[in-house]
Design a protein around this motif. Structure first.
Motif, PDB file in Angstrom:
ATOM      1  N   UNK A  47     -87.633  29.560 -77.939  1.00 53.88           N
ATOM      2  CA  UNK A  47     -88.079  30.315 -79.183  1.00 53.88           C
ATOM      3  C   UNK A  47     -88.750  29.276 -80.043  1.00 53.88           C
ATOM      4  N   UNK A  48     -88.085  28.319 -80.337  1.00 50.32           N
ATOM      5  CA  UNK A  48     -88.501  27.340 -81.330  1.00 50.32           C
ATOM      6  C   UNK A  48     -89.823  26.812 -80.798  1.00 50.32           C
ATOM      7  N   UNK A  49     -89.986  26.432 -79.511  1.00 54.33           N
ATOM      8  CA  UNK A  49     -91.123  25.681 -79.227  1.00 54.33           C
ATOM      9  C   UNK A  49     -92.231  26.837 -79.200  1.00 54.33           C
TER      10      UNK A  49
ATOM     11  N   UNK B 254     -83.886  20.599 -73.877  1.00 58.85           N
ATOM     12  CA  UNK B 254     -84.055  21.296 -75.170  1.00 58.85           C
ATOM     13  C   UNK B 254     -84.065  20.696 -76.281  1.00 58.85           C
ATOM     14  N   UNK B 255     -83.464  19.386 -76.476  1.00 56.69           N
ATOM     15  CA  UNK B 255     -83.857  18.416 -77.602  1.00 56.69           C
ATOM     16  C   UNK B 255     -85.286  18.126 -77.447  1.00 56.69           C
ATOM     17  N   UNK B 256     -85.699  17.759 -76.321  1.00 58.02           N
ATOM     18  CA  UNK B 256     -87.176  17.247 -76.102  1.00 58.02           C
ATOM     19  C   UNK B 256     -88.095  18.367 -76.719  1.00 58.02           C
ATOM     20  N   UNK B 257     -87.886  19.536 -76.470  1.00 56.70           N
ATOM     21  CA  UNK B 257     -88.769  20.765 -76.697  1.00 56.70           C
ATOM     22  C   UNK B 257     -88.662  20.908 -78.327  1.00 56.70           C
ATOM     23  N   UNK B 258     -87.365  20.509 -78.958  1.00 54.74           N
ATOM     24  CA  UNK B 258     -87.419  20.934 -80.233  1.00 54.74           C
ATOM     25  C   UNK B 258     -88.211  19.493 -80.837  1.00 54.74           C
ATOM     26  N   UNK B 259     -88.132  18.498 -80.257  1.00 54.60           N
ATOM     27  CA  UNK B 259     -88.802  17.150 -80.926  1.00 54.60           C
ATOM     28  C   UNK B 259     -90.295  17.529 -81.011  1.00 54.60           C
ATOM     29  N   UNK B 260     -90.729  17.848 -79.664  1.00 57.16           N
ATOM     30  CA  UNK B 260     -92.204  18.337 -79.662  1.00 57.16           C
ATOM     31  C   UNK B 260     -92.610  19.373 -80.431  1.00 57.16           C
ATOM     32  N   UNK B 261     -91.886  20.220 -80.747  1.00 56.87           N
ATOM     33  CA  UNK B 261     -91.943  21.305 -81.858  1.00 56.87           C
ATOM     34  C   UNK B 261     -92.162  20.799 -83.164  1.00 56.87           C
ATOM     35  N   UNK B 262     -91.229  19.848 -83.551  1.00 59.64           N
ATOM     36  CA  UNK B 262     -91.199  19.183 -84.697  1.00 59.64           C
ATOM     37  C   UNK B 262     -92.690  18.414 -85.054  1.00 59.64           C
ATOM     38  N   UNK B 263     -93.050  17.704 -83.880  1.00 59.86           N
ATOM     39  CA  UNK B 263     -94.311  17.194 -83.918  1.00 59.86           C
ATOM     40  C   UNK B 263     -95.509  17.971 -84.033  1.00 59.86           C
ATOM     41  N   UNK B 264     -95.409  19.288 -83.762  1.00 60.96           N
ATOM     42  CA  UNK B 264     -96.545  20.109 -83.846  1.00 60.96           C
ATOM     43  C   UNK B 264     -96.378  21.203 -85.133  1.00 60.96           C
ATOM     44  N   UNK B 265     -95.410  21.186 -85.525  1.00 65.22           N
ATOM     45  CA  UNK B 265     -95.219  22.284 -86.804  1.00 65.22           C
ATOM     46  C   UNK B 265     -94.244  21.774 -87.727  1.00 65.22           C
TER      47      UNK B 265
ATOM     48  N   UNK C 118     -90.507  28.841 -90.540  1.00 62.97           N
ATOM     49  CA  UNK C 118     -89.723  29.685 -89.417  1.00 62.97           C
ATOM     50  C   UNK C 118     -89.439  28.754 -88.289  1.00 62.97           C
ATOM     51  N   UNK C 119     -90.131  27.521 -88.052  1.00 62.95           N
ATOM     52  CA  UNK C 119     -89.691  26.780 -87.094  1.00 62.95           C
ATOM     53  C   UNK C 119     -88.439  25.874 -87.559  1.00 62.95           C
ATOM     54  N   UNK C 120     -88.686  25.645 -89.062  1.00 61.32           N
ATOM     55  CA  UNK C 120     -87.579  24.781 -89.559  1.00 61.32           C
ATOM     56  C   UNK C 120     -86.301  25.448 -89.454  1.00 61.32           C
ATOM     57  N   UNK C 121     -86.396  26.935 -89.854  1.00 61.47           N
ATOM     58  CA  UNK C 121     -85.061  27.731 -89.594  1.00 61.47           C
ATOM     59  C   UNK C 121     -84.549  27.715 -88.186  1.00 61.47           C
ATOM     60  N   UNK C 122     -85.572  27.760 -87.218  1.00 63.01           N
ATOM     61  CA  UNK C 122     -84.783  27.551 -85.776  1.00 63.01           C
ATOM     62  C   UNK C 122     -84.334  26.271 -85.574  1.00 63.01           C
ATOM     63  N   UNK C 123     -84.966  25.318 -85.877  1.00 65.24           N
ATOM     64  CA  UNK C 123     -84.435  23.830 -85.918  1.00 65.24           C
ATOM     65  C   UNK C 123     -83.030  23.808 -86.351  1.00 65.24           C
TER      66      UNK C 123
END
Lengths: 749, 400
Positions: A20-22, A113-124, A128-133
């Motif tokens: 969901x985060x990514x 899953x950790x990698x997905x969240x890190x990539x997400x953090x690089x992109x956004x 909303x994403x921060x809440x998911x993080x």
């Protein structure tokens, strides 16, 4: 064990959250929907009542297919490697979710899953994403700790079963060894770790040096940042999204004079320095006039009262050091005495005192004459328009050409007339024509949008963002339109500066006031139309600006959107925009706060001491006596604390809880030697188990031929006599017991 | 016993990967100036810090004691129990692993058994639990436990923290034993399973031994009422003490391993295996004899071990097994001396030879067996059969 059995469910939840985060980070709704559903279903398919897993060969084929698909994806979106990688990892995660899972597989899944969240953090950096993080971090922490136990149990069980030789039928126990209340302790530990981790990470976040090394690896591009509200600087590349936060910032009522035409442009900051690359800031050379207000009187800034003035009364909801006013403020008053800085050339006011400013009144002149403006400027001359124009002397020639084309198309001379008298009129007419060009979005192809996250602005400095806006992207919000107009004007010799503030257009009849929200933040242009006068031109299409209006025509979703917007505004302002300047300000404030508090406490203490000294007529030596008394009090407090702590230990070790009154205090006085003995034994690695009676413990030491056994035995006998024998030990006996303890300490050293 | 504790932090592979990932996130955060990445970097660094703190606090308050275990037996699991105490008032401990470290210079320790670990999942504040490690002994002998290591990678698996505690202790592994055929003992014991009924001592048997005066403590049923009536004083009947059948087991170890004339055995591996099987056969006979009520003694000619008298009971059996377990086949063998005094004792005698029968060992009426006969006499192994497992390799799936 139920706790360990709950891990697979938790792991699925964490993985679903990362997908969901990514999805949120890449703003890919299809990915979010399809993969989210597949991930949610995987639990039922693999672990449900008829649980079936993918065979290994099928999983391998699917992984191969996913890799090929990722390569094709990469070829199509080579500029967005991270998003492609995120999609590939999502598919990998899904395939693994449908396989049979060992602890090793779970470890890999959690890593993915950790990698997905890190990539997400690089992109956004969206809220909303921060809440998911944040949720992911909390849930992931619990899942991780549980995984450690789950994996260790599985490995221990497997190793124990695998070690059984062939043919041996009696199986050893494979149940985990655990104390009581495991789940409670684990959750408490997770809570402790989460709180301390949050605190530590926040401190580290605040302390990391900012603005150092940005882009050193190349390809530096700000992530999708969101910004809201009024700013005293404009950066066309930095903020790629203006959020429409409906948080109210100010309430304003107007009295006196005739009502001005809406929207009211409330001036906040005048940005007359163009730094290049789409950045505007205020000139630092303007001389400031220090104004001290004396409520409730109006403090005149210069000039005399005029019949064309109106009074603006502001109620401040969100604090900001800038005081807003329509053009041009001539008098100001605040709800309590304050110091203000007034810039006579730009007619802007800034509050320099710390603390809240809850309300202020500003009297403004809607049509000031030159005399008034000269009086406001004080000793300084008129604003130097030529200096602003000079900043655009080497600007891209296409901009000047475009401005001339526009002027020619409107039948206006493309250069300033030679006659000085006509220059000023030409400037106003030409600026109006250029503003009209930008506002005619139907014909010139410009588009107003507050969301520029999909627009690529070249940040390498090869092309100015204003030029890109005018000739390439043609999409932007008010800052782009205003910057473009300022550039067009300056390139043909018309001094134009950027003004930021609010466009007040929402009148609330119940309040009888204008409600100014963060979404009303606006930027426009002021053009010099006489040596002393500047006129406002707003190139932003009025229809688009009205669409953003937070008035009564809002939809149901819009009515609730303010809730999200408020959080997003705080997030963008407090977190995303936290930079080196904010870091320095924070450090300074913290430092000042502590210094002030410490200084205040020290002053209060000194005053109190002086008052005491005076009250008791101690004279100059009184401070020495008070120092001695203070020291004695501190020592007494420490001694009392130690005594209470020792009493608590005695009560626990000797089981004195049921004793009351004199008997209790007698035991406290008499059994201290036994507690000392236990401590000596504990320090030497001979701790008495809690379950073992003192006599048995002494006997056990004797049986082990321990060097201290005889001394322990003697002390134990004395302990029994005092604790259970009802004997009052004499002072000599207590002294002797203490000597025995010292002897024991020496023997075991 | 005061514990000598050596504390160490090890950075293992997951930890290295974590540090590398943290560095990469740091680089990305600096490069992008992305505050969310800065916060994630802060979380990762905080994780590193908290990992060290939590595990440090957790391990600091742990106390471990190896509990005294019984001796082991080849073919049966040897369970070593550990008493683990958490002395902290506040913090629980999780995921505690315990493992034995062989003493320095005792490199052959793993030959006796595969390493095994005990695992304690959770230990509350001020709690004590017992964890156990199950070893599978592969050969007889003396095992010296030396140091004990407790370690954990909790909470995040980044850093491995260990404490090594010196707790020297030893235990014996008895030789492998087999259930023997039922008729083996009847062949060995000349008096048969019933044994000698008469002994010069009074006891609680069934046969009449004599009469004596009543003493306080005698039971009423012991009183001989007719005789009492005649003599006008209380007289009691005394009974004989039953004597169980007696057996002496002699293991002939007078011939050194390298002189056992085993064909095609240049490395003497087969000879050593025969000696071990002879010891195994002796242990099996002792075991079976004990079960059938025999009194058993043991002689180990050729070794410095003292002769064990014929006795019975749990402790005596343990002494015999310990003597068999402690035989050092690498030690020099003593030559055959004069006939020992046991030749005159009233007991059956069985002499077990590793390879070939040497009739001069043991009495004339002794029963001579060889190690090779173990296969015929044994019904099945007690526990798992070590002969079916590889000699040196660990059992299937053992923890490395």
């Amino acid at each position: 064990m139920r706790l360990l059995r709950s891990f697979p469910v938790l792991a699925h939840a964490v993985l679903l959250l990362s997908i969901v985060g990514v999805g949120v980070a890449t703003e890919n709704f299809a990915l979010l929907l399809v993969c989210g559903v597949l991930a949610a279903m995987s639990w039922y398919v693999t672990e449900g009542p008829r649980g079936k897993s993918l065979p290994t060969w099928t999983a391998n084929v699917l992984v191969l297919a996913a890799a090929l698909s990722a390569l094709v994806d990469l070829a199509q979106h080579y500029h967005d490697v991270m998003a492609v990688l995120a999609r590939f990892i999502v598919w990998l995660t899904l395939i693994k979710l449908y396989q049979q899972k060992s602890p090793r597989d779970y470890a890999q899944l959690l890593g993915l899953s950790l990698l997905l969240m890190l990539i997400g953090a690089l992109l956004s950096t969206d809220l909303l994403f921060a809440a998911v993080v944040f949720i992911y971090a909390m849930l992931g922490l619990y899942a991780l700790l549980l995984f450690r136990l789950y994996a260790a149990h599985e490995r221990s069980r497997a190793a124990r079963l695998a070690a059984i030789p062939a043919g041996y039928r009696v199986l050893p126990s494979v149940q985990p060894v655990a104390g009581t209340r495991t789940a409670v302790h684990l959750r408490s530990l997770v809570a402790t770790v989460a709180v301390s981790g949050l605190a530590a990470s926040t401190i580290l976040f605040l302390l990391f040096p900012r603005d150092v090394g940005g882009g050193f690896l190349g390809g530096f591009r700000q992530p999708y940042t969101a910004r809201t509200g009024f700013t005293t600087e404009v950066d066309l590349i930095g903020g790629t999204r203006i959020t429409e936060s409906q948080r109210a910032v100010l309430h304003m009522t107007l009295t006196g004079g005739r009502s001005p035409v809406e929207p009211l442009l409330l001036r906040g900051a005048v940005l007359d320095r163009y730094l290049g690359h789409g950045r505007w800031s205020a000139s630092a050379s303007s001389p400031d006039q220090r104004v001290e207000t004396e409520p409730p009187e109006l403090r005149w800034l210069g000039g005399a009262e005029h019949r064309r003035t109106i009074t603006q009364s502001f109620t401040v909801i969100v604090q900001h050091p800038v005081l807003f006013s329509v053009y041009v403020p001539v008098a100001v008053s605040t709800d309590e005495p304050r110091h203000l800085n007034f810039d006579g050339l730009t007619q802007t006011i800034e509050d320099v005192d710390p603390g809240r400013l809850d309300a202020y009144r500003i009297r403004a002149d809607l049509a000031p004459d030159d005399e008034t403006l000269r009086a406001l400027a004080g000793s300084g001359g008129p604003a130097d328009g030529a200096a602003i124009v000079d900043q655009f002397r080497d600007f891209d020639g296409r901009v000047a050409d475009r401005a001339r084309e526009v002027l020619a198309s409107r039948g206006l001379p493309d250069r300033a007339p030679d006659d000085e008298a006509q220059i000023w009129a030409w400037r106003a007419t030409a600026a109006a024509a250029l503003a009209g060009y930008l506002r005619a979005t139907q014909t010139n192809g410009f588009t107003y949008s507050t969301d520029l996250s999909g627009v690529e602005f070249r940040s390498d400095g090869s092309q100015d963002p204003i030029v890109q806006f005018l000739f390439t992207t043609r999409i932007g919000h008010c800052e782009y339109f205003a910057s473009a107009l300022a550039a067009l004007c300056n390139c043909v010799g018309i001094p134009a500066r950027l003004v930021t503030g609010y466009a007040a257009r929402e009148y609330d009849p119940r309040l009888g006031a204008y409600v100014i929200r963060e979404a009303h933040a606006h930027a426009w242009v002021e053009v010099q139309i006489s040596p002393w006068r500047w006129r406002a031109f707003d190139p932003t299409p009025p229809s688009e600006l009205g669409a953003l209006d937070g008035g009564p025509g809002r939809s149901l979703a819009d009515r609730w959107r303010w809730l999200f917007d408020r959080f997003e505004a705080s997030w963008a302002d407090g977190f995303v925009a936290f930079d080196a300047n904010r870091q320095a300000q924070l450090m300074e404030r913290l430092d000042m706060g502590w210094a002030q508090k410490l200084g205040g406490a020290w002053q209060a203490t000194r005053q109190w001491l002086a008052a005491v000294n005076r009250a008791f007529y101690f004279g100059p030596a009184g401070y020495i006596w008070m120092g001695i008394v203070g020291l004695a009090l501190v020592i007494a407090a420490i001694a009392l604390g130690m005594r209470m702590k020792r009493a608590a230990r005695l009560r626990a070790a000797m089981h004195l809880e049921r004793l009351r009154g004199g008997a209790y205090h007698r035991m406290l006085r008499q059994l201290g030697f036994y507690l000392d003995m236990l401590e000596v034994l504990q320090q030497s690695g001979r701790a008495k188990p809690a379950w073992q009676p003192p006599l048995h413990f002494a006997q056990a030491l004797s049986a082990r031929h321990d060097p201290g056994a005889s001394l322990v035995r003697r002390l134990t006998e004395r302990f029994y006599a005092a604790r259970y024998g009802g004997r009052r030990l004499t002072r000599d006996e207590l002294t002797d017991a203490q000597a025995l303890v010292n002897e024991l300490r020496a023997a075991l050293r | 016993v005061r514990q000598t504790r050596v504390r160490r932090y090890h950075l293992h592979l997951p930890g290295i990967l974590y540090v590398v990932l943290t560095l990469l996130v740091g680089l990305a955060a600096v490069n992008r100036q992305n505050n969310l990445l800065f916060w994630i970097l802060g979380v990762m660094l905080a994780g590193l810090l908290i990992s060290g703190l939590v595990s440090g606090v957790m391990m600091q308050s742990l106390r471990v004691r190896r509990l005294v275990t019984g001796n082991g037996l080849v073919g049966e699991p040897l369970t070593v129990r550990y008493e683990v105490t958490n002395r902290s008032r506040l913090f629980p401990a999780f995921d505690i692993h315990l493992e034995e470290l062989p003493a320095p210079g005792r490199g052959d320790w793993p030959r006796f058994m595969s390493p095994a670990r005990a695992w304690v999942m959770h230990l509350g504040p001020r709690e004590t639990v017992h964890g156990d490690a199950v070893f599978w002994p592969r050969r007889r002998g003396e095992i010296r436990f030396d140091r004990l290591r407790i370690w954990t990678t909790f909470p995040f698996g980044i850093i491995k923290k260990s404490i090594t505690i010196a707790q020297p202790q030893h235990t014996l592994i008895y030789p492998p034993m087999y259930e023997l055929r039922r008729d083996v003992l009847s062949d060995i014991a000349p008096q048969g399973l019933s044994g000698a009924k008469i002994s010069p001592y009074t006891g609680a048997g069934d046969d009449y031994y004599g009469m004596r005066e009543f003493r306080p403590g005698d039971q009423l049923r012991q009183i001989a009422w007719k005789r009492t009536a005649c003599l006008d004083q209380l007289v009691c009947v005394e009974r004989t003490r039953p004597t169980p059948p007696r057996l002496r087991v002699v293991v002939n170890l007078t011939t050194p391993t390298d002189r056992l004339a085993v064909a095609d055995d240049p490395e003497h591996a087969e000879a050593r295996r025969l000696e071990e099987r002879a010891i195994s056969l002796a242990a099996s006979i002792v075991h079976v004899a004990e079960l059938d009520g025999f009194e058993v003694g043991l002689s180990l000619p050729g070794t410095p071990a003292a002769m064990l008298l014929i006795r019975r009971g749990h402790w005596h059996r343990a002494k015999i097994m310990a003597a068999l377990a402690a035989i050092d086949l690498d030690a020099p063998r003593a030559p055959l001396g004069p006939p020992p005094s046991t030749h005159g004792e009233r007991a059956g005698q069985v002499v077990i030879h590793p390879h070939r029968v040497e009739p001069e060992i043991g009495r004339e009426d002794a029963l001579h067996l060889t190690a090779g006969q173990l296969g015929n006499l044994a019904v099945r192994a007690i526990g798992w059969d070590p002969d079916q497992a590889p000699a040196e390799a660990p059992p299937r799936g053992a923890v490395a």
